[in-house]
Design a protein around this motif. Structure first.
Motif, PDB file in Angstrom:
ATOM      1  N   ARG A   1      76.019  54.659  50.091  1.00  0.00           N
ATOM      2  CA  ARG A   1      74.643  54.921  50.524  1.00  0.00           C
ATOM      3  C   ARG A   1      73.649  54.141  49.663  1.00  0.00           C
ATOM      4  O   ARG A   1      72.644  53.624  50.167  1.00  0.00           O
ATOM      5  CB  ARG A   1      74.363  56.427  50.457  1.00  0.00           C
ATOM      6  N   ALA A   2      73.925  54.022  48.364  1.00  0.00           N
ATOM      7  CA  ALA A   2      73.043  53.263  47.472  1.00  0.00           C
ATOM      8  C   ALA A   2      72.965  51.806  47.914  1.00  0.00           C
ATOM      9  O   ALA A   2      71.875  51.214  47.944  1.00  0.00           O
ATOM     10  CB  ALA A   2      73.524  53.368  46.027  1.00  0.00           C
ATOM     11  N   VAL A   3      74.093  51.225  48.267  1.00  0.00           N
ATOM     12  CA  VAL A   3      74.118  49.836  48.726  1.00  0.00           C
ATOM     13  C   VAL A   3      73.292  49.692  50.003  1.00  0.00           C
ATOM     14  O   VAL A   3      72.528  48.730  50.150  1.00  0.00           O
ATOM     15  CB  VAL A   3      75.570  49.350  48.923  1.00  0.00           C
ATOM     16  N   GLU A   4      73.412  50.648  50.922  1.00  0.00           N
ATOM     17  CA  GLU A   4      72.620  50.616  52.162  1.00  0.00           C
ATOM     18  C   GLU A   4      71.125  50.675  51.856  1.00  0.00           C
ATOM     19  O   GLU A   4      70.337  49.897  52.408  1.00  0.00           O
ATOM     20  CB  GLU A   4      72.979  51.802  53.066  1.00  0.00           C
ATOM     21  N   LEU A   5      70.731  51.598  50.979  1.00  0.00           N
ATOM     22  CA  LEU A   5      69.323  51.742  50.628  1.00  0.00           C
ATOM     23  C   LEU A   5      68.792  50.497  49.920  1.00  0.00           C
ATOM     24  O   LEU A   5      67.665  50.070  50.153  1.00  0.00           O
ATOM     25  CB  LEU A   5      69.118  52.996  49.771  1.00  0.00           C
ATOM     26  N   HIS A   6      69.612  49.922  49.055  1.00  0.00           N
ATOM     27  CA  HIS A   6      69.228  48.698  48.348  1.00  0.00           C
ATOM     28  C   HIS A   6      68.985  47.579  49.355  1.00  0.00           C
ATOM     29  O   HIS A   6      67.987  46.847  49.251  1.00  0.00           O
ATOM     30  CB  HIS A   6      70.317  48.328  47.343  1.00  0.00           C
TER      31      HIS A   6
ATOM     32  N   ASP B   1      68.048  47.895  52.318  1.00  0.00           N
ATOM     33  CA  ASP B   1      66.831  48.228  53.069  1.00  0.00           C
ATOM     34  C   ASP B   1      65.564  48.038  52.237  1.00  0.00           C
ATOM     35  O   ASP B   1      64.463  48.291  52.722  1.00  0.00           O
ATOM     36  CB  ASP B   1      66.889  49.676  53.567  1.00  0.00           C
ATOM     37  N   GLY B   2      65.714  47.660  50.962  1.00  0.00           N
ATOM     38  CA  GLY B   2      64.552  47.412  50.113  1.00  0.00           C
ATOM     39  C   GLY B   2      63.973  48.639  49.445  1.00  0.00           C
ATOM     40  O   GLY B   2      62.842  48.605  48.943  1.00  0.00           O
ATOM     41  N   VAL B   3      64.730  49.729  49.406  1.00  0.00           N
ATOM     42  CA  VAL B   3      64.266  50.949  48.739  1.00  0.00           C
ATOM     43  C   VAL B   3      64.191  50.691  47.237  1.00  0.00           C
ATOM     44  O   VAL B   3      65.026  49.983  46.661  1.00  0.00           O
ATOM     45  CB  VAL B   3      65.216  52.136  49.058  1.00  0.00           C
ATOM     46  N   ALA B   4      63.180  51.248  46.598  1.00  0.00           N
ATOM     47  CA  ALA B   4      63.005  51.094  45.151  1.00  0.00           C
ATOM     48  C   ALA B   4      64.105  51.825  44.390  1.00  0.00           C
ATOM     49  O   ALA B   4      64.455  52.961  44.733  1.00  0.00           O
ATOM     50  CB  ALA B   4      61.640  51.628  44.733  1.00  0.00           C
ATOM     51  N   PHE B   5      64.619  51.180  43.344  1.00  0.00           N
ATOM     52  CA  PHE B   5      65.625  51.760  42.460  1.00  0.00           C
ATOM     53  C   PHE B   5      65.010  51.901  41.080  1.00  0.00           C
ATOM     54  O   PHE B   5      64.380  50.950  40.583  1.00  0.00           O
ATOM     55  CB  PHE B   5      66.868  50.873  42.390  1.00  0.00           C
ATOM     56  N   VAL B   6      65.198  53.063  40.451  1.00  0.00           N
ATOM     57  CA  VAL B   6      64.638  53.353  39.135  1.00  0.00           C
ATOM     58  C   VAL B   6      65.766  53.726  38.178  1.00  0.00           C
ATOM     59  O   VAL B   6      66.462  54.719  38.384  1.00  0.00           O
ATOM     60  CB  VAL B   6      63.592  54.488  39.221  1.00  0.00           C
TER      61      VAL B   6
ATOM     62  N   PRO C   1      54.234  59.516  47.881  1.00  0.00           N
ATOM     63  CA  PRO C   1      55.227  60.476  47.380  1.00  0.00           C
ATOM     64  C   PRO C   1      56.354  60.772  48.373  1.00  0.00           C
ATOM     65  O   PRO C   1      57.363  61.343  47.999  1.00  0.00           O
ATOM     66  CB  PRO C   1      54.413  61.733  47.078  1.00  0.00           C
ATOM     67  N   ALA C   2      56.205  60.363  49.626  1.00  0.00           N
ATOM     68  CA  ALA C   2      57.271  60.572  50.613  1.00  0.00           C
ATOM     69  C   ALA C   2      58.203  59.360  50.708  1.00  0.00           C
ATOM     70  O   ALA C   2      59.245  59.435  51.366  1.00  0.00           O
ATOM     71  CB  ALA C   2      56.665  60.863  51.985  1.00  0.00           C
ATOM     72  N   ALA C   3      57.851  58.258  50.044  1.00  0.00           N
ATOM     73  CA  ALA C   3      58.686  57.053  50.105  1.00  0.00           C
ATOM     74  C   ALA C   3      60.024  57.302  49.409  1.00  0.00           C
ATOM     75  O   ALA C   3      60.079  57.990  48.389  1.00  0.00           O
ATOM     76  CB  ALA C   3      57.961  55.886  49.441  1.00  0.00           C
ATOM     77  N   PRO C   4      61.086  56.726  49.945  1.00  0.00           N
ATOM     78  CA  PRO C   4      62.376  56.897  49.269  1.00  0.00           C
ATOM     79  C   PRO C   4      62.409  56.151  47.944  1.00  0.00           C
ATOM     80  O   PRO C   4      61.837  55.064  47.815  1.00  0.00           O
ATOM     81  CB  PRO C   4      63.378  56.299  50.260  1.00  0.00           C
ATOM     82  N   VAL C   5      63.054  56.756  46.966  1.00  0.00           N
ATOM     83  CA  VAL C   5      63.241  56.132  45.653  1.00  0.00           C
ATOM     84  C   VAL C   5      64.578  56.617  45.101  1.00  0.00           C
ATOM     85  O   VAL C   5      64.879  57.808  45.138  1.00  0.00           O
ATOM     86  CB  VAL C   5      62.075  56.443  44.686  1.00  0.00           C
TER      87      VAL C   5
END
Length: 179
Positions: A51-56, A58-63, A123-127
């Motif tokens: 799932r992390a690879v999929e989100l990455h 998609d351009g989701v922010a990683f912290v 605050p609703a954006a995925p991170v």
């Protein structure tokens, strides 16, 4: 803890697998930070490497909340000290020292401001919040993000270890966010 439970914990530690369930605590977790973590985090989605690879993608922010190594006190004058490099997931924001049980005002501000920047103030954006495998710092930071009102928190408990296992050596040198 009874003898059977203690034996299961020992076998789990020796095998690298968590056999016993780790309960989700009511408070932030302190030392030792490198220990089995819960399978849950109230208010957040718990994700795996796939799932992390999929989100990455998609351009989701990683912290990344892994702590920063500080210069040791008491080094002799003239000693050259080089901060060890920290490897992280590509494009991740390194909000160092923001996963401890208790945060200083500066650490709290770094987390708050970093999350604001990572989500463009939404605050609703995925991170995705992570550290290393079995690291309570990511659980603490993700829990704080939820407490701050972030509703798109994705906690990646496998962190850089699981990412690297899934993709090989796809880690990059992290640049810490300015203090």
């Amino acid at each position: 803890m009874n003898r059977i439970a203690a034996a299961l914990v020992l076998v789990a530690a020796m095998s690298g697998r968590a056999l016993a369930q780790v309960p989700e605590p009511q408070e932030y977790r302190g030392e030792p930070y490198n220990a089995p973590v819960p399978a849950t985090l109230s208010g957040a989605e718990v994700i795996d490497a796939e799932r992390a690879v999929e989100l990455h993608a998609d351009g989701v922010a990683f912290v990344d909340v892994y702590p920063r190594t500080t210069k040791p006190a008491g080094l002799p004058e003239g000693t050259i000290w080089r901060e060890p490099r920290h490897k992280t997931i590509p494009a991740a924001i390194w909000l160092w020292d923001t996963g401890y049980q208790r945060l200083s005002a500066d650490e709290e501000a770094r987390l708050r401001d970093g999350l604001h920047d990572a989500t463009s103030g939404d605050p609703a954006a995925p991170v995705v919040i992570f550290c290393r495998a079995d690291c309570w710092m990511s659980w603490n930071a993700a829990r704080r993000a939820v407490a701050m009102g972030y509703t798109g928190v994705k906690w990646f408990p496998g962190g850089t270890d699981e990412w690297q296992d899934a993709l090989g050596s796809d880690l990059v040198t992290a640049e810490p966010v300015a203090p």
